[in-house]
Design an enzyme around this catalytic site. Structure first.
Site, PDB file in Angstrom:
ATOM      1  N   HIS A 158      28.905 -31.022  -4.064  1.00  0.00           N
ATOM      2  CA  HIS A 158      28.581 -29.761  -4.538  1.00  0.00           C
ATOM      3  C   HIS A 158      30.033 -28.933  -4.153  1.00  0.00           C
ATOM      4  O   HIS A 158      30.635 -29.393  -3.216  1.00  0.00           O
ATOM      5  CB  HIS A 158      27.652 -29.060  -4.216  1.00  0.00           C
ATOM      6  CG  HIS A 158      26.271 -29.261  -4.919  1.00  0.00           C
ATOM      7  ND1 HIS A 158      25.420 -30.385  -4.372  1.00  0.00           N
ATOM      8  CD2 HIS A 158      25.559 -28.668  -5.730  1.00  0.00           C
ATOM      9  CE1 HIS A 158      24.294 -30.543  -5.211  1.00  0.00           C
ATOM     10  NE2 HIS A 158      24.445 -29.553  -6.051  1.00  0.00           N
ATOM     11  N   LYS A 163      28.564 -23.469  -1.698  1.00  0.00           N
ATOM     12  CA  LYS A 163      27.027 -23.766  -1.477  1.00  0.00           C
ATOM     13  C   LYS A 163      26.688 -23.485  -0.001  1.00  0.00           C
ATOM     14  O   LYS A 163      27.269 -24.148   0.888  1.00  0.00           O
ATOM     15  CB  LYS A 163      26.938 -25.184  -2.140  1.00  0.00           C
ATOM     16  CG  LYS A 163      25.348 -25.481  -2.024  1.00  0.00           C
ATOM     17  CD  LYS A 163      24.863 -26.816  -2.944  1.00  0.00           C
ATOM     18  CE  LYS A 163      23.402 -27.005  -3.014  1.00  0.00           C
ATOM     19  NZ  LYS A 163      22.631 -25.834  -3.371  1.00  0.00           N
TER      20      LYS A 163
HETATM   21  P1  NAD Z   1      26.447 -17.491  -6.225  1.00  0.00           P
HETATM   22  O1  NAD Z   1      26.778 -17.235  -4.774  1.00  0.00           O
HETATM   23  O2  NAD Z   1      27.450 -17.445  -7.124  1.00  0.00           O
HETATM   24  O3  NAD Z   1      25.322 -16.000  -6.567  1.00  0.00           O
HETATM   25  C1  NAD Z   1      24.285 -15.769  -5.773  1.00  0.00           C
HETATM   26  C2  NAD Z   1      24.240 -14.215  -6.007  1.00  0.00           C
HETATM   27  O4  NAD Z   1      23.201 -13.362  -5.189  1.00  0.00           O
HETATM   28  C3  NAD Z   1      25.469 -13.683  -5.339  1.00  0.00           C
HETATM   29  O5  NAD Z   1      26.146 -12.624  -6.321  1.00  0.00           O
HETATM   30  C4  NAD Z   1      25.034 -12.739  -4.257  1.00  0.00           C
HETATM   31  O6  NAD Z   1      25.972 -11.503  -4.171  1.00  0.00           O
HETATM   32  C5  NAD Z   1      23.481 -12.438  -4.663  1.00  0.00           C
HETATM   33  N1  NAD Z   1      22.867 -11.771  -3.617  1.00  0.00           N
HETATM   34  C6  NAD Z   1      23.032 -11.569  -2.472  1.00  0.00           C
HETATM   35  N2  NAD Z   1      21.897 -10.856  -1.650  1.00  0.00           N
HETATM   36  C7  NAD Z   1      21.123 -10.611  -2.773  1.00  0.00           C
HETATM   37  C8  NAD Z   1      19.794  -9.915  -2.957  1.00  0.00           C
HETATM   38  N3  NAD Z   1      19.535  -9.306  -1.706  1.00  0.00           N
HETATM   39  N4  NAD Z   1      19.356  -9.674  -3.998  1.00  0.00           N
HETATM   40  C9  NAD Z   1      19.894 -10.468  -5.138  1.00  0.00           C
HETATM   41  N5  NAD Z   1      20.957 -10.947  -5.299  1.00  0.00           N
HETATM   42  C10 NAD Z   1      21.584 -11.033  -4.066  1.00  0.00           C
HETATM   43  O7  NAD Z   1      25.487 -18.815  -6.379  1.00  0.00           O
HETATM   44  P2  NAD Z   1      24.979 -19.464  -7.578  1.00  0.00           P
HETATM   45  O8  NAD Z   1      25.790 -20.735  -7.502  1.00  0.00           O
HETATM   46  O9  NAD Z   1      24.798 -18.568  -8.539  1.00  0.00           O
HETATM   47  O10 NAD Z   1      23.703 -20.094  -7.161  1.00  0.00           O
HETATM   48  C11 NAD Z   1      22.531 -19.236  -6.771  1.00  0.00           C
HETATM   49  C12 NAD Z   1      21.435 -20.276  -6.008  1.00  0.00           C
HETATM   50  O11 NAD Z   1      20.841 -20.823  -7.095  1.00  0.00           O
HETATM   51  C13 NAD Z   1      21.640 -20.784  -4.728  1.00  0.00           C
HETATM   52  O12 NAD Z   1      20.642 -20.990  -4.052  1.00  0.00           O
HETATM   53  C14 NAD Z   1      21.930 -22.312  -5.556  1.00  0.00           C
HETATM   54  O13 NAD Z   1      21.898 -23.478  -4.575  1.00  0.00           O
HETATM   55  C15 NAD Z   1      20.977 -22.376  -6.661  1.00  0.00           C
HETATM   56  N6  NAD Z   1      21.251 -23.226  -7.554  1.00  0.00           N
HETATM   57  C16 NAD Z   1      20.195 -23.934  -8.409  1.00  0.00           C
HETATM   58  C17 NAD Z   1      20.277 -24.612  -9.322  1.00  0.00           C
HETATM   59  C18 NAD Z   1      18.941 -25.158 -10.061  1.00  0.00           C
HETATM   60  O14 NAD Z   1      19.120 -25.502 -10.892  1.00  0.00           O
HETATM   61  N7  NAD Z   1      17.926 -24.863  -9.371  1.00  0.00           N
HETATM   62  C19 NAD Z   1      21.490 -24.793 -10.139  1.00  0.00           C
HETATM   63  C20 NAD Z   1      22.450 -24.126  -9.647  1.00  0.00           C
HETATM   64  C21 NAD Z   1      22.540 -23.429  -8.327  1.00  0.00           C
END
Ligand code: NAD
Length: 233
Positions: free
Chosen positions: A131, A135
């Protein structure tokens, strides 16, 4: 559908684009600086935030009777609490370690391969996931799901660990490389050959589409569901 996005990072923004293309409206976006917000005016919430706040986001939705989809990984110690709360409040909740339609097919392929090879002791199972460098958790939620699915049907394995040679343990190698959306490889190695299955995501669109499809499917239902229910696998 009126959608709230809990977490407005890479996934939140990709989901926004896909949801709008499918005719939905984003009525609320919540990120780290937003501590006060009203979740009640939305039809469904989609949480892709960070492990430390996922359970809080999910329970807030369930407590306010808002169906919720979560794709955040790395918070699963609290999963059973979320299930109990959802059951108690008659809510609607879907968590998936991976919302990609292709990965959910890959999960089924992985289970079938594990069943087929479980009687052949000459094959050692191992896994690799790659990844992007931002991550937060390792191994990925998807790798954990793949490992748990193998453990369920394979008598030679009862746990997984990062880079291990321990007995009865599936070794998972986690690599972090700039800009990689997500690659998972499951290897069965014997002295004479290797059988591998691999899923490579080319971008985040497929995860986002799966999450929006899950949200559309969840409206009007009560209970705790998985992507197998959504995709009828
Ligand atoms: P990212 O870091 O781009 O986004 C996460 C966001 O959450 C950031 O903008 C951060 O500021 C925000 N955040 C922090 N504290 C918060 C709060 N208290 N309330 C709301 N938002 C808050 O990460 P991403 O690539 O968008 O991934 C997010 C999550 O999704 C990760 O855990 C990743 O592993 C997961 N993910 C899952 C899948 C799936 O298919 N299940 C796919 C991709 C990513």
């Amino acid at each position: 559908m009126k959608i709230a996005l809990l977490g407005y990072g890479r996934m939140g923004k990709t989901i926004e684009q896909i949801a709008i293309k499918r005719g939905h409206t984003i009525v609320l976006t919540v990120d780290k600086e937003d501590t006060q917000y009203d979740i009640t005016k939305t039809d469904v919430a989609i949480d892709f935030s960070i492990p430390a706040v996922a359970f809080k986001n999910i329970s807030n939705c369930i407590n306010h009777n808002v169906p919720v989809i979560s794709g955040t990984t790395g918070w699963l110690d609290d999963y059973d609490k979320a299930v109990d709360l959802c059951t108690q409040k008659n809510g609607a909740f879907i968590y998936a370690s991976n919302f990609s339609l292709g990965v959910n097919i890959f999960f089924e392929l992985n289970k079938n391969l594990a069943k087929m090879l479980s009687a052949l002791k000459q094959y050692d199972v191992s896994m690799e996931e790659v990844h992007h460098t931002q991550k937060l958790d390792a191994p990925s939620g998807t790798a954990i799901s793949l490992a748990n699915d193998i453990i369920e049907v394979h008598p030679e394995y009862n746990k997984w660990a990062l880079e291990t040679e321990a007995d009865a343990t599936i070794s998972i190698i986690s690599k972090r490389i700039e800009d990689v959306p997500g690659t998972h490889v499951v290897n069965y190695k014997s002295e004479v050959d290797t059988i591998s299955i691999e899923h490579t995501a080319h971008n985040r669109q497929d995860f986002a589409l799966g999450a929006v499809i899950a949200a559309e499917w969840l409206i009007g239902k009560t209970g705790v569901f998985t992507m197998n229910d959504v995709l009828d696998l």
